[in-house]
Design a protein around this motif. Structure first.
Motif, short mmCIF file in Angstrom:
data_model
loop_
_atom_site.label_atom_id
_atom_site.label_comp_id
_atom_site.label_asym_id
_atom_site.label_seq_id
_atom_site.Cartn_x
_atom_site.Cartn_y
_atom_site.Cartn_z
N SER A 32 88.70 92.14 29.60
CA SER A 32 89.86 92.65 30.60
C SER A 32 90.89 91.49 30.77
N ILE A 33 90.49 90.17 30.99
CA ILE A 33 91.30 89.20 31.09
C ILE A 33 92.16 88.82 29.95
N ILE A 38 97.41 97.92 25.12
CA ILE A 38 97.45 98.69 26.36
C ILE A 38 96.32 99.83 26.54
N LEU A 70 92.60 90.68 27.34
CA LEU A 70 93.57 92.01 26.98
C LEU A 70 94.91 91.82 28.08
N LYS A 71 94.82 91.47 29.05
CA LYS A 71 95.77 91.37 30.05
C LYS A 71 96.73 90.32 29.57
N VAL A 72 96.06 89.03 28.96
CA VAL A 72 97.02 88.11 28.36
C VAL A 72 97.82 88.59 27.06
N THR A 73 96.75 89.22 26.42
CA THR A 73 97.39 89.71 25.05
C THR A 73 98.73 90.52 25.14
N ILE A 74 98.51 91.55 26.21
CA ILE A 74 99.57 92.58 26.80
C ILE A 74 100.73 91.69 27.06
N VAL A 75 100.57 90.70 27.85
CA VAL A 75 101.85 90.16 28.43
C VAL A 75 102.41 89.32 27.29
N LYS A 130 88.41 100.09 30.93
CA LYS A 130 88.55 100.42 32.16
C LYS A 130 87.55 101.50 32.28
N PHE A 139 93.04 98.43 26.98
CA PHE A 139 92.64 98.11 28.08
C PHE A 139 92.21 99.16 29.09
#
Length: 210
Positions: A14-15, A175, A17-22, A182, A178
């Motif tokens: 999750s972490i 996205i 993927l969030k960094v990758t999305i940004v 979830k 992710f």
């Protein structure tokens, strides 16, 4: 019942993927500037190259973590459902069988989707997962096709529009990944809580009529 086996790797995924999305969003903006304002992009060139390099590194980390996640998720499914048809070893091992792995790549999310949809406590997440995973698989193959084409083509022969499409497809894929993560994580937590509630319920004593 102990914590879910997939909980730790799900949190790490999750972490990342969030960094990758940004970073993928930043890369898309940089590509748009390259097309619309090349004089501005000149100042961002080195930054953009660093972003692309980091995205490539994170992508390969995600691929490895995905296999670990698949294994751990199937440990959880086998612990929660005695009739679940796929063992953790089979879930990961079949990815490495040539040709067959194309079928297996689609079979894993299909099995997860069917199981979640038919469980009352996870029906909503199961429906969301079922709606999203075919698009994610299609984007994955489309993204692989674009990357393969770009790697075989001279950079000067690649249009700005193709670079934009490539970045947009990759961002959308991350996205969706992710959101799928979830959905499965929430479903497993709900299933675990439901099983614990059943185990804690006292057994009814048999009644005897005179």
């Amino acid at each position: 019942m102990n914590k879910l086996r997939s909980e730790s790797v799900s949190n790490i995924l999750s972490i990342i993927l969030k960094v990758t999305i940004v970073l993928a969003s930043v890369a898309l903006i940089n590509t748009a500037l390259f097309d619309a304002a090349p004089e501005v992009y000149e100042y961002l060139f080195r930054f953009d190259q660093a972003v692309i390099l980091l995205l490539t590194f994170l992508y390969y980390i995600l691929l490895v973590l995905y296999l670990i996640w698949v294994y751990q998720v199937h440990v959880d499914f086998n612990n929660l459902f005695l009739d679940y048809p796929i063992t953790p070893g089979k879930a990961v091992g079949f990815y490495f069988i040539p040709i067959f792995n194309f079928y297996w790549f689609l079979n894993i999310p299909m099995k997860i989707s069917n199981k979640l949809k038919h469980e009352p406590v996870t029906a909503d997440d199961g429906k969301r997962f079922s709606a999203m995973w075919p698009f994610a698989m299609g984007l994955y193959f489309f993204n692989s096709f674009i990357d393969n084409y770009i790697s075989r083509t001279h950079p000067l022969d690649i249009s700005n529009e193709l670079w934009l499409v490539s970045d947009l497809v990759f961002l959308t894929l991350m996205i969706l990944s992710f959101l799928l993560l979830k959905a499965v994580t929430n479903s497993l937590q709900q299933l675990k809580a439901s099983k614990e509630d059943l185990e804690q319920q006292p057994e009814e004593e048999p009644s005897f009529k005179a």
